[in-house]
Design an enzyme around this catalytic site. Structure first.
Site, short mmCIF file in Angstrom:
data_model
loop_
_atom_site.label_atom_id
_atom_site.label_comp_id
_atom_site.label_asym_id
_atom_site.label_seq_id
_atom_site.Cartn_x
_atom_site.Cartn_y
_atom_site.Cartn_z
N ASP D 14 0.88 -1.34 -0.05
CA ASP D 14 0.02 -0.14 0.20
C ASP D 14 0.86 1.19 0.13
O ASP D 14 1.83 1.50 0.85
CB ASP D 14 -0.93 0.16 1.23
CG ASP D 14 -1.98 0.97 1.19
OD1 ASP D 14 -1.80 2.07 0.54
OD2 ASP D 14 -3.04 0.67 2.31
N HIS D 16 -0.27 4.44 0.04
CA HIS D 16 -0.95 5.78 0.45
C HIS D 16 0.00 6.55 1.51
O HIS D 16 -0.07 6.07 2.66
CB HIS D 16 -2.14 5.58 1.03
CG HIS D 16 -3.43 5.15 -0.04
ND1 HIS D 16 -3.45 3.78 -0.66
CD2 HIS D 16 -4.09 5.83 -1.04
CE1 HIS D 16 -4.43 3.76 -1.79
NE2 HIS D 16 -4.73 5.15 -2.05
#
Ligand code: B12
Ligand code: B12
Lengths: 138, 482, 482, 138
Positions: D14, D16
């Site tokens: 991930d 983000h």
């Protein structure tokens, strides 16, 4: 062949004029003789116009939400006036708010309407149904 | 005709008032002196005129929904939902269609049937039947200013009751609440009745209570060319000012071409202020209202959100003082309170993102403003001329002669000779100009614009274009192309 | 460093290709000659490049969603829903996050778990695992052009498989699919890997098959100042053109100030075309893509519709060739197909209403375009200078020195020294300029704009402003006021 | 008093980064010593960082939808590594799509997390819960 006569109007205290003008134009264009009693028309005006012109059908529009109250008893009054079996169609936005269409349709069929149309119905749909229903009657 | 554009004398007013109040038993509840005392206690944040004026000064656009149900408790619930959950800045009470025709007995049936059926059988709040008491109950149960929104040619009793009820704004006017809403009411009659409503507001103003008045700009909501809408706004503003109204919100319904819509709001505001000044009304606060698309909506709710949001963006970019909000249920029926709130939320999101942003001045925008002003001036000049300087006489004659002419209006007092259509950029133009007294330049301009479209679509300019335009937005487009 | 901005020789390409194809068993399925034959049969209306070019010529804006689920049949169902019910003009296949890191074994776990759980356990379509066969199955089951959308620093095997699978566009680039998506991948490595992807597209072009390439303009989606985004678009376009790419779509993510956003799209398109011409790439078709707001969304679905529709309006007014569509579920999670379709419907409604309408040219717009161009030119000039005329060398050094610097990027190869904030009209400006080589005029301009806001908000320009701006849209505003 | 140490990171594949930077800033601002292992962090990195620094809590973020797969077994691995009773919080957009929050929360609580946060949770909420939980432990 003589043109079939159709009474057209917007029932009750309803002022929505645009659909009425379009229906008038389309029905005329499709070869019917339109007797347009316009907006803000009580039940009596529909019946008198139908009697006077020996119309084959009455197109009732109701847009503003009071359709259920305004249309109640129209079939009975037609019968009383001797307009036996006259075709009664109703369309527009005939009830208050977004309701289940099946229920709405049933309520109006029970009131004695022959055809009941949901919001946004095209004039063409009404006209083709009318041709079919009139055809059946010969 | 006897009617003149002159402030009603106190004598005449109070005489007429006696007749008005006996129109329905609740009329007895109105006691002007007591009402003045009551209204003096309305706090700034619940005074419609003040809230608008503050928004104008701050340069922000407020959001107001339409909403009204027959029963008081349900109506209060609805308004609070729209205020608290939806975030409405100003609250409405939409009046039902029987009240609009002064059929208060039928309203009673509607109220009773609604109680019986357990669902609303009417399309609005019958304020006259609920009386001053009912209106105050609503006023006291909400946290924002209240306005009556309706479509009543004769709203005299309604005005008496709502203002005494603490509602500090009334929408409508002698043209805008007659021609689109009635068939048989003469212009003279409705102008006279609205003179009364304005005078009532003027009376309150003399007691130090500022109540807002709002001409209904969108008229039939159906392809009304900007200049024609603006003419009615200016006329109603001037008539209201003559009766002593001090807070006027002139309005306009979105047509769909961004530049034309912004130009319309700018022209509307500037012209209204100019005319008021010219005729000596120096202390009137003019604000503007932009109505999200008033014609047929798409049934699909996501598409409806698109229409709603685009209208909000236009309102913000135009710098309108407020925007009237549609809902995702528009094409189908009166919205649930949830659907209504969701329309406000989408609207406010867009207004917030565009806060402070304006459509920059440009040649295209200036040209459109100039054209709208030129068209408006032609009609206004002729109207004053027809009335020999008297605006009421001129307005009545204007309708008689088709100098003022509203497309698709049901009124038999409206000529119905003009026909609008969109040009190739979606701006609404005059396709048939009827008796509207335009100069050759203006006629040529409108024609040229429509011919551009006709050429693009490879068909003649015709009524079919207008019909196609009427259905276009409902079908997901702005322009009704073949 | 050895890497230079020069077309890869056929020899080098085919050597590298052997390594690439063994990355996962499905690599064996790719047979370039057979793929050329297959792609030659792609009809115009399913060729991404052609559909974009036609839209550009017609002056309309197309709508494209993002969408991808792990299993082929569900993915086909999803895409058909978006095309038929939603009305999407272009179709995506969003690739899952494991594939993006070339972890194809983990993808297999995700596929298996999704089958077991009966719901998607991955956030996209693992195209490499599904292979050429799977990709063709998807391609043959839909009626619109297909594009892979992902975030893969090394997308070489993916590119081989999707293009052979009939997908005629690939999003990404050596900067835009590295810096916002990766932590440890060097700029040199990703530029090299994307050179390969571009060369593959160039190879197809030589066989008469035009495949579209699209740099990912929004980068981190978080307050990226227009000029910095545009720099990456121009660089990736130039690098792609060198490898023989003939159809390039440069992109930009909505910032929220209408004038700045329209200016950004105009500057992006004009500059990309100018640079391509200047460096001798004369036959590249440049189109543009505008991304609806790419930062944190409001959770409320009605508000999300407002954000979506405002973005659509901006895209249309800017004249972007296509717009990438968000959904009302954005703040929460991967949307259902219904939510996704509703985002497209709202978008298309607005695009249709604004078809043909543009933000008129104005002083404000021209000034913003000039400022964006001036900023961009500073960075581009310095980048070329750092590379002694070689754009790849310059880009690597540009990142090393912080001349190119993307805010909020996870990559350790990114300086992370610039900091953006909104000015008083919501336009995104440079608050800390790090090592970005701006002229004094530009520095002063950015500072003055931010000081205007600081003054209005009665606080200092500070990182708190940036933080407030990051949360603002999610909370229903554009600017994060205190 | 010595600052309490918190390991912070975004799990799995991930990328983000924004929420992570904000959490780092806010936790630091609130007086904690933040050990930020950043985005794209495997379970092992969280555990190693916690071991090295004797952290009191691990803040796991997962935004991209694979949270359920990525978080599985983290508690067990913590236990194996001897991080007994270390506070495990998780937040972000931790599952794929819009799901019933009650069910999601339960799945993660069952996995051994002490606190599970829905999308859009503010850093302040996490911090005040952390203070409360640390307070209980004294
Ligand atoms: C324009 C409009 C207005 C204009 C009308 C101007 C005028 N004088 O014509 C104005 C602004 C004045 C107005 C006022 C009001 N309106 Co209005 N209005 C609309 C709107 C936006 C469009 C209507 C329209 O012109 N459509 C275009 C025409 C061509 O379509 P149509 O009328 O539907 O007709 C077509 C078909 O339905 C069909 N059809 C119609 N009748 C029949 C009959 C048969 C037999 C057949 C086969 C077919 C058929 O054929 C036509 C051609 O395709 C609709 C919502 C919508 N549709 O988006 C609301 C709407 C009809 N209005 C509504 C309401 C409540 C009002 C008001 C009471 C209150 C208010 N909101 O201010 C007042 C009415 C006062 C009164 N006394 O009637 C509601 C009705 C709610 C309900 N049924 O639950 C609607 C649905 C909006 C809403 N969702 O709240 N309105
Ligand atoms: C910006 C963004 C991106 C940027 C990220 C840039 C970067 N490197 O940071 C880009 C464009 C690159 C991107 C890519 C992708 N994204 Co994304 N992205 C977003 C978006 C719009 C905003 C995220 C953000 O920055 N928010 C602002 C920060 C401040 O908030 P936050 O991260 O939520 O963190 C706050 C709280 O959640 C909380 N919090 C977070 N963790 C924890 C932990 C604890 C213990 C506590 C107490 C609190 C807490 O504290 C923070 C401060 O308040 C969200 C949707 C949204 N929220 O609107 C989607 C979203 C997260 N992305 C999503 C997806 C699927 C992806 C992609 C896989 C695919 C794609 N759509 O392209 C790729 C990811 C690839 C990968 N390997 O990870 C999905 C996840 C779906 C799901 N869970 O079902 C979302 C929800 C969008 C959606 N609805 O589809 N994305």
């Amino acid at each position: 062949m003589e043109k079939k006569k159709i009474v057209l109007g917007v029932i009750g205290s309803d002022c929505h004029a645009v659909g009425n003008k379009i229906l008038d134009y389309s029905l005329t264009d499709a070869g019917f003789k339109v007797v347009n009693i316009g907006v803000l028309s009580p039940q009596e005006d529909f019946i008198n116009a139908a009697l006077e012109t020996s119309a084959e059908a009455i197109f009732v529009s109701s847009l503003y939400g009071h359709g259920e109250i305004d249309c109640k008893g129209l079939r009975e009054k037609c019968d009383e006036a001797g307009l036996n079996n006259i075709l009664l169609y109703v369309g527009g936005n005939i009830v208050v708010g977004k309701q289940e269409w099946k229920d709405v349709e049933k309520r109006f069929l029970d009131m004695g309407f022959d055809r009941v149309y949901p919001p946004g119905t095209s004039a063409e749909k009404g006209i083709s149904d009318l041709r079919e229903d009139l055809g059946k009657r010969g | 005709m006897n009617l003149k554009n002159k402030r009603i004398s106190d004598e005449d007013f109070f005489k007429e008032r006696e007749e008005v109040l006996v129109g329905w038993p609740t009329g007895k509840e109105v006691d002007l002196q007591e009402a003045v005392d009551y209204l003096k206690k309305v706090p700034v944040e619940k005074n419609f005129a003040k809230v608008l004026e503050n928004a104008k000064n701050a340069g922000i656009t407020l959001a107001q929904p339409r909403a009204g149900v027959p029963l008081i408790d349900k109506h209060i619930e609805l308004l609070n939902h729209l205020s608290k959950e939806g975030g409405a800045d100003l609250l409405p009470s939409t009046i039902d269609a029987y009240s609009r025709l002064n059929r208060y007995a039928e309203c009673q049936v509607g109220i009773d049937e609604s109680i019986k059926a357990g669902r609303a059988m009417m399309n609005g709040f019958p304020a006259v039947n609920h009386g001053v008491k009912g209106c105050r109950e609503v006023y006291e149960s909400v946290d924002k200013p209240l306005q009556a929104r309706h479509g009543t040619p004769d709203s005299r009793l309604l005005a008496e009751i709502i203002h005494a009820g603490g509602w500090t704004s009334n929408e409508g006017g002698g043209i805008s609440y007659n021609v689109p809403y009635a068939k048989d009411v003469s212009i003279e009659k409705s102008l006279s009745d609205w003179m009364y409503c304005d005078r009532l507001v003027g009376f309150y103003a003399e007691q130090g209570i500022i109540i807002n008045r709002e001409p209904f700009g969108p008229l039939t909501g159906t392809l009304v060319p900007p200049s024609m809408a603006i003419v009615t706004g200016i006329i109603e503003a001037l008539l209201a000012a003559e009766q002593g109204v001090k807070s006027i919100t002139v309005g306009f319904g979105q047509c769909g071409n961004l530049v034309q819509d912004v130009a319309a709001i700018r022209a509307l505001e500037e012209l209204t202020e100019e005319y008021l000044k010219e005729y000596g009304y120096d202390d009137v606060v003019v604000t503007t209202v932009f109505h999200q698309w008033m014609g047929g909506f798409p049934e699909d709710e996501a598409k409806a959100f698109g229409v709603i949001s685009f209208g909000s963006a236009t309102a913000a970019l135009a710098g309108a003082t407020k925007v009237i909000v549609k809902t995702p249920h528009e094409a189908i029926g009166i919205p649930t309170k949830e659907a209504n709130a969701s329309g406000i939320k989408a609207t406010k999101m867009v207004l917030n993102m565009l806060e402070g942003q304006r459509l920059p001045s440009s040649k295209a925008l200036e040209a459109e403003i100039e054209m709208i002003k030129a068209e408006t001036k032609c009609i206004m000049d002729k109207t004053f001329e027809l009335g020999n300087g008297d605006l009421i006489v001129g307005t009545v004659k204007g309708f008689e002669t088709g100098v003022i002419d509203i497309p698709f209006a049901p009124s038999k007092y409206n000529a119905g000779k003009i026909m609008p259509a969109r040009d190739n950029n979606g701006a609404v133009r005059y396709f048939m100009t009827g008796n509207v007294p335009f100069t050759k330049d203006i006629l040529d301009f409108n024609k040229a614009k429509l011919e551009e479209r006709a050429k693009f679509e490879k068909r003649e300019i015709s009524f079919q274009m207008t019909i196609d335009d009427i259905f276009a937005v409902g079908k997901g487009k702005l322009i009704g192309r073949p």
